[in-house]
Motif scaffolding. Structure first.
Motif, PDB file in Angstrom:
ATOM      1  N   VAL A 183       0.840  -1.200   0.000  1.00 46.98           N
ATOM      2  CA  VAL A 183       0.000   0.000   0.000  1.00 46.98           C
ATOM      3  C   VAL A 183       0.877   1.252   0.000  1.00 46.98           C
ATOM      4  O   VAL A 183       0.662   2.177  -0.797  1.00 46.98           O
ATOM      5  CB  VAL A 183      -0.958  -0.005   1.219  1.00 46.98           C
ATOM      6  N   PHE A 184       1.879   1.288   0.882  1.00 42.25           N
ATOM      7  CA  PHE A 184       2.769   2.456   0.962  1.00 42.25           C
ATOM      8  C   PHE A 184       3.503   2.700  -0.345  1.00 42.25           C
ATOM      9  O   PHE A 184       3.758   3.849  -0.714  1.00 42.25           O
ATOM     10  CB  PHE A 184       3.772   2.308   2.109  1.00 42.25           C
ATOM     11  N   ASN A 185       3.851   1.637  -1.073  1.00 45.53           N
ATOM     12  CA  ASN A 185       4.536   1.780  -2.360  1.00 45.53           C
ATOM     13  C   ASN A 185       3.707   2.546  -3.383  1.00 45.53           C
ATOM     14  O   ASN A 185       4.253   3.112  -4.321  1.00 45.53           O
ATOM     15  CB  ASN A 185       4.921   0.411  -2.931  1.00 45.53           C
ATOM     16  N   GLN A 186       2.395   2.562  -3.190  1.00 49.88           N
ATOM     17  CA  GLN A 186       1.512   3.268  -4.119  1.00 49.88           C
ATOM     18  C   GLN A 186       1.270   4.724  -3.698  1.00 49.88           C
ATOM     19  O   GLN A 186       0.481   5.421  -4.309  1.00 49.88           O
ATOM     20  CB  GLN A 186       0.190   2.512  -4.263  1.00 49.88           C
ATOM     21  N   GLN A 187       1.941   5.165  -2.662  1.00 46.45           N
ATOM     22  CA  GLN A 187       1.946   6.554  -2.198  1.00 46.45           C
ATOM     23  C   GLN A 187       0.557   7.158  -1.963  1.00 46.45           C
ATOM     24  O   GLN A 187       0.194   8.162  -2.584  1.00 46.45           O
ATOM     25  CB  GLN A 187       2.753   7.426  -3.162  1.00 46.45           C
ATOM     26  N   PRO A 188      -0.191   6.595  -1.027  1.00 47.39           N
ATOM     27  CA  PRO A 188      -1.464   7.235  -0.676  1.00 47.39           C
ATOM     28  C   PRO A 188      -1.193   8.546   0.067  1.00 47.39           C
ATOM     29  O   PRO A 188      -0.115   8.737   0.642  1.00 47.39           O
ATOM     30  CB  PRO A 188      -2.127   6.210   0.255  1.00 47.39           C
ATOM     31  N   ALA A 189      -2.156   9.456   0.051  1.00 49.23           N
ATOM     32  CA  ALA A 189      -2.021  10.716   0.796  1.00 49.23           C
ATOM     33  C   ALA A 189      -1.972  10.436   2.294  1.00 49.23           C
ATOM     34  O   ALA A 189      -1.214  11.066   3.033  1.00 49.23           O
ATOM     35  CB  ALA A 189      -3.180  11.654   0.460  1.00 49.23           C
ATOM     36  N   SER A 190      -2.795   9.493   2.744  1.00 45.04           N
ATOM     37  CA  SER A 190      -2.800   9.079   4.152  1.00 45.04           C
ATOM     38  C   SER A 190      -3.271   7.640   4.229  1.00 45.04           C
ATOM     39  O   SER A 190      -3.920   7.142   3.304  1.00 45.04           O
ATOM     40  CB  SER A 190      -3.712   9.991   4.984  1.00 45.04           C
ATOM     41  N   LEU A 191      -2.926   7.003   5.336  1.00 45.43           N
ATOM     42  CA  LEU A 191      -3.320   5.611   5.529  1.00 45.43           C
ATOM     43  C   LEU A 191      -3.678   5.402   6.990  1.00 45.43           C
ATOM     44  O   LEU A 191      -2.883   5.685   7.880  1.00 45.43           O
ATOM     45  CB  LEU A 191      -2.182   4.663   5.139  1.00 45.43           C
ATOM     46  N   LYS A 192      -4.888   4.913   7.225  1.00 46.71           N
ATOM     47  CA  LYS A 192      -5.364   4.595   8.568  1.00 46.71           C
ATOM     48  C   LYS A 192      -5.865   3.155   8.557  1.00 46.71           C
ATOM     49  O   LYS A 192      -6.258   2.627   7.508  1.00 46.71           O
ATOM     50  CB  LYS A 192      -6.519   5.511   8.990  1.00 46.71           C
ATOM     51  N   ILE A 193      -5.882   2.550   9.739  1.00 42.48           N
ATOM     52  CA  ILE A 193      -6.378   1.182   9.881  1.00 42.48           C
ATOM     53  C   ILE A 193      -7.519   1.184  10.888  1.00 42.48           C
ATOM     54  O   ILE A 193      -7.372   1.707  11.996  1.00 42.48           O
ATOM     55  CB  ILE A 193      -5.259   0.227  10.342  1.00 42.48           C
ATOM     56  N   ALA A 194      -8.640   0.594  10.488  1.00 42.88           N
ATOM     57  CA  ALA A 194      -9.804   0.434  11.358  1.00 42.88           C
ATOM     58  C   ALA A 194     -10.045  -1.064  11.512  1.00 42.88           C
ATOM     59  O   ALA A 194     -10.122  -1.794  10.529  1.00 42.88           O
ATOM     60  CB  ALA A 194     -11.028   1.115  10.767  1.00 42.88           C
TER      61      ALA A 194
END
Length: 179
Positions: free
Chosen positions: A118-129
């Motif tokens: 997921v990080f390799n695709q460069q999201p603006a932000s990442l949260k886990i629920a």
């Protein structure tokens, strides 16, 4: 609520449907507040999180999208130690606000192996629920932003979680009965 049998195991009631829905609704209210001016993309991890994801979406008032992926690491009542990707992420997440929806985090291995993708695709932000977290079982720490319940390191069933394919349809959670 009474003891049930699934395959060769017995389970006792653990969390009622009402308690689960109450916590999911509270989580949705937090996400609605945190993302009021954004349009997040939810990534729901199948199979276990389908009920959690569906119920959460009923209470979201923000604009949002959802996609589904399939990761697996369980066989029976224990983690196999192997993370299998059966259906991958086919949505462009670059620059998007991402919220991963997971049914349960116990060892953390599944997410710890998926997150770099997921990080390799460069999201603006990442949260886990997550619906359920087993802190005692965590071997691969994962930063969890939203948790409905922290539970002991015992096997649970229902509300999307299964034992060898059965029990996902139960509207409440059951815990493996001690022998």
């Amino acid at each position: 609520m009474s003891t049930i049998q699934v395959h060769d195991k017995f389970f006792i009631p653990y969390l009622s449907e009402e308690k689960i829905i109450e916590k999911v609704k509270q989580l949705a209210e937090r996400i609605n507040s945190d993302y009021k001016d954004k349009r997040p993309l939810f990534i729901s991890i199948l199979n276990g999180s389908f009920m959690f994801s569906a119920d959460l979406f009923k209470f979201l008032t923000i604009e949002s999208e959802i996609c589904f992926i399939k990761l697996a690491s369980y066989k029976g009542t224990k983690s196999s130690g192997q993370v299998i990707t059966a259906i991958g992420l086919d949505t462009d997440i670059h620059g998007r606000d991402i919220i991963i929806l997971e049914d349960i985090i116990d060892t953390g291995k599944t997410l710890s192996q998926f997150l770099p993708q997921v990080f390799n695709q460069q999201p603006a932000s990442l949260k886990i629920a997550v619906l359920l977290h087993k802190p005692e079982a965590t071997v691969h720490p994962v930063d969890i932003d939203y948790t409905c319940f922290s539970i002991p390191n015992k096997f649970v069933l229902g509300y999307g979680l299964d034992y060898n394919g059965l029990g996902r349809n139960l509207s409440q959670l059951y815990q493996l009965k001690e022998e």
